[in-house]
Each structure stands twice: as C-alpha cells, then as structure tokens.
Design a protein around this motif. Structure first.
Motif, PDB file in Angstrom:
ATOM      1  N   ARG A  24      13.108  48.186 144.047  1.00 28.30           N
ATOM      2  CA  ARG A  24      13.072  48.045 142.626  1.00 28.30           C
ATOM      3  C   ARG A  24      11.973  48.848 142.031  1.00 28.30           C
ATOM      4  O   ARG A  24      12.280  49.322 140.817  1.00 28.30           O
ATOM      5  CB  ARG A  24      12.727  46.362 142.627  1.00 28.30           C
ATOM      6  N   ILE A  25      10.719  48.825 142.622  1.00 26.74           N
ATOM      7  CA  ILE A  25       9.781  49.552 142.038  1.00 26.74           C
ATOM      8  C   ILE A  25       9.851  51.251 142.023  1.00 26.74           C
ATOM      9  O   ILE A  25       9.421  51.924 141.033  1.00 26.74           O
ATOM     10  CB  ILE A  25       8.219  49.182 142.571  1.00 26.74           C
ATOM     11  N   GLU A  26      10.693  51.669 142.810  1.00 30.55           N
ATOM     12  CA  GLU A  26      10.849  53.044 142.725  1.00 30.55           C
ATOM     13  C   GLU A  26      11.327  53.620 141.450  1.00 30.55           C
ATOM     14  O   GLU A  26      10.775  54.777 140.860  1.00 30.55           O
ATOM     15  CB  GLU A  26      11.869  53.459 143.999  1.00 30.55           C
ATOM     16  N   GLY A  27      12.356  53.211 141.116  1.00 30.23           N
ATOM     17  CA  GLY A  27      12.758  53.434 139.563  1.00 30.23           C
ATOM     18  C   GLY A  27      11.622  53.558 138.579  1.00 30.23           C
ATOM     19  O   GLY A  27      11.686  54.586 137.595  1.00 30.23           O
ATOM     20  N   LYS A  28      10.719  52.655 138.632  1.00 30.99           N
ATOM     21  CA  LYS A  28       9.733  52.324 137.574  1.00 30.99           C
ATOM     22  C   LYS A  28       8.588  53.544 138.020  1.00 30.99           C
ATOM     23  O   LYS A  28       8.129  54.343 136.925  1.00 30.99           O
ATOM     24  CB  LYS A  28       9.177  51.204 137.535  1.00 30.99           C
ATOM     25  N   LEU A  29       8.605  53.821 139.100  1.00 26.97           N
ATOM     26  CA  LEU A  29       7.378  54.908 139.401  1.00 26.97           C
ATOM     27  C   LEU A  29       7.999  56.342 138.896  1.00 26.97           C
ATOM     28  O   LEU A  29       7.155  57.075 138.407  1.00 26.97           O
ATOM     29  CB  LEU A  29       7.062  54.990 140.938  1.00 26.97           C
ATOM     30  N   ASN A  30       9.200  56.377 139.034  1.00 28.86           N
ATOM     31  CA  ASN A  30       9.688  57.750 138.798  1.00 28.86           C
ATOM     32  C   ASN A  30       9.712  58.054 137.114  1.00 28.86           C
ATOM     33  O   ASN A  30       9.484  59.050 136.543  1.00 28.86           O
ATOM     34  CB  ASN A  30      11.425  57.981 139.010  1.00 28.86           C
ATOM     35  N   LEU A  31      10.196  56.699 136.297  1.00 25.57           N
ATOM     36  CA  LEU A  31       9.738  56.817 134.889  1.00 25.57           C
ATOM     37  C   LEU A  31       8.223  57.068 134.662  1.00 25.57           C
ATOM     38  O   LEU A  31       8.191  58.130 133.585  1.00 25.57           O
ATOM     39  CB  LEU A  31      10.293  55.566 134.248  1.00 25.57           C
ATOM     40  N   LEU A  32       7.631  56.565 135.311  1.00 24.97           N
ATOM     41  CA  LEU A  32       5.989  56.744 134.909  1.00 24.97           C
ATOM     42  C   LEU A  32       5.642  58.229 135.383  1.00 24.97           C
ATOM     43  O   LEU A  32       4.978  58.751 134.483  1.00 24.97           O
ATOM     44  CB  LEU A  32       5.194  55.890 135.875  1.00 24.97           C
ATOM     45  N   ILE A  33       6.298  58.825 136.377  1.00 21.11           N
ATOM     46  CA  ILE A  33       5.713  60.184 136.789  1.00 21.11           C
ATOM     47  C   ILE A  33       6.484  61.146 135.841  1.00 21.11           C
ATOM     48  O   ILE A  33       5.562  61.946 135.187  1.00 21.11           O
ATOM     49  CB  ILE A  33       6.328  60.562 138.396  1.00 21.11           C
ATOM     50  N   GLU A  34       7.652  60.812 135.222  1.00 18.72           N
ATOM     51  CA  GLU A  34       8.191  61.708 134.242  1.00 18.72           C
ATOM     52  C   GLU A  34       7.401  61.590 132.849  1.00 18.72           C
ATOM     53  O   GLU A  34       7.274  62.587 132.145  1.00 18.72           O
ATOM     54  CB  GLU A  34       9.635  61.101 134.081  1.00 18.72           C
ATOM     55  N   SER A  35       6.702  60.634 132.469  1.00 13.73           N
ATOM     56  CA  SER A  35       6.023  60.464 131.517  1.00 13.73           C
ATOM     57  C   SER A  35       4.746  61.136 131.544  1.00 13.73           C
ATOM     58  O   SER A  35       4.419  61.771 130.560  1.00 13.73           O
ATOM     59  CB  SER A  35       5.735  58.669 131.216  1.00 13.73           C
ATOM     60  N   ILE A  36       4.174  60.924 132.553  1.00 17.97           N
ATOM     61  CA  ILE A  36       3.010  61.695 132.810  1.00 17.97           C
ATOM     62  C   ILE A  36       3.115  63.039 132.602  1.00 17.97           C
ATOM     63  O   ILE A  36       2.352  63.938 132.365  1.00 17.97           O
ATOM     64  CB  ILE A  36       2.309  61.190 134.255  1.00 17.97           C
ATOM     65  N   HIS A  37       4.245  63.731 133.185  1.00 11.95           N
ATOM     66  CA  HIS A  37       4.533  65.076 133.260  1.00 11.95           C
ATOM     67  C   HIS A  37       4.836  65.485 131.820  1.00 11.95           C
ATOM     68  O   HIS A  37       4.339  66.606 131.396  1.00 11.95           O
ATOM     69  CB  HIS A  37       5.493  65.358 134.203  1.00 11.95           C
ATOM     70  N   GLY A  38       5.286  64.728 131.014  1.00 14.09           N
ATOM     71  CA  GLY A  38       5.708  65.045 129.746  1.00 14.09           C
ATOM     72  C   GLY A  38       4.502  64.879 128.679  1.00 14.09           C
ATOM     73  O   GLY A  38       4.221  65.273 127.535  1.00 14.09           O
ATOM     74  N   LEU A  39       3.564  64.208 129.019  1.00 14.11           N
ATOM     75  CA  LEU A  39       2.040  64.031 128.337  1.00 14.11           C
ATOM     76  C   LEU A  39       1.543  65.294 127.564  1.00 14.11           C
ATOM     77  O   LEU A  39       1.351  65.193 126.426  1.00 14.11           O
ATOM     78  CB  LEU A  39       1.292  63.131 128.973  1.00 14.11           C
ATOM     79  N   PRO A  40       1.371  66.249 128.226  1.00 13.86           N
ATOM     80  CA  PRO A  40       0.536  67.634 128.002  1.00 13.86           C
ATOM     81  C   PRO A  40       1.292  67.888 126.794  1.00 13.86           C
ATOM     82  O   PRO A  40       0.732  68.363 125.729  1.00 13.86           O
ATOM     83  CB  PRO A  40       0.450  68.613 128.793  1.00 13.86           C
ATOM     84  N   GLY A  41       2.767  68.069 126.787  1.00 15.26           N
ATOM     85  CA  GLY A  41       3.447  68.586 125.766  1.00 15.26           C
ATOM     86  C   GLY A  41       3.328  67.661 124.539  1.00 15.26           C
ATOM     87  O   GLY A  41       3.484  68.291 123.494  1.00 15.26           O
TER      88      GLY A  41
END
Length: 45
Positions: A24-41
């Motif tokens: 269950r938590i895997e999907g939320k962690l993937n979304l968090l990682i994508e958000s962190i990667h998009g933060l500098p932009g």
C-alpha cells in the motif's frame, strides 16, 4: 508437523500484514519521489 502450525499462526499473520502495508505504501512513496524530483523545476519558475 504439530510444531509448525503454532509457528505459522504466530509469525504468518504479522508477515502478511507487513507485506500488505508495504504494498500500500509503495505507491505513495513513488508519488513522493516524483514530487521531489519535480521540485527544482517548480522552484526555478
């Protein structure tokens, strides 16, 4: 064989719950990682 049944009931349930929660938590962690990667932009704009 009689010693395996109590072991499975004592250890099997926590293992099943752990795998369920990790799944269950895997999907939320993937979304968090994508958000962190998009933060500098987003900070540059």
């Amino acid at each position: 064989m009689e010693t395996w049944i109590p072991l499975l009931t004592d250890v099997g349930f926590p293992i099943a719950v752990t795998f369920y929660l990790l799944h269950r938590i895997e999907g939320k962690l993937n979304l968090l990682i994508e958000s962190i990667h998009g933060l500098p932009g987003k900070l540059r704009d």
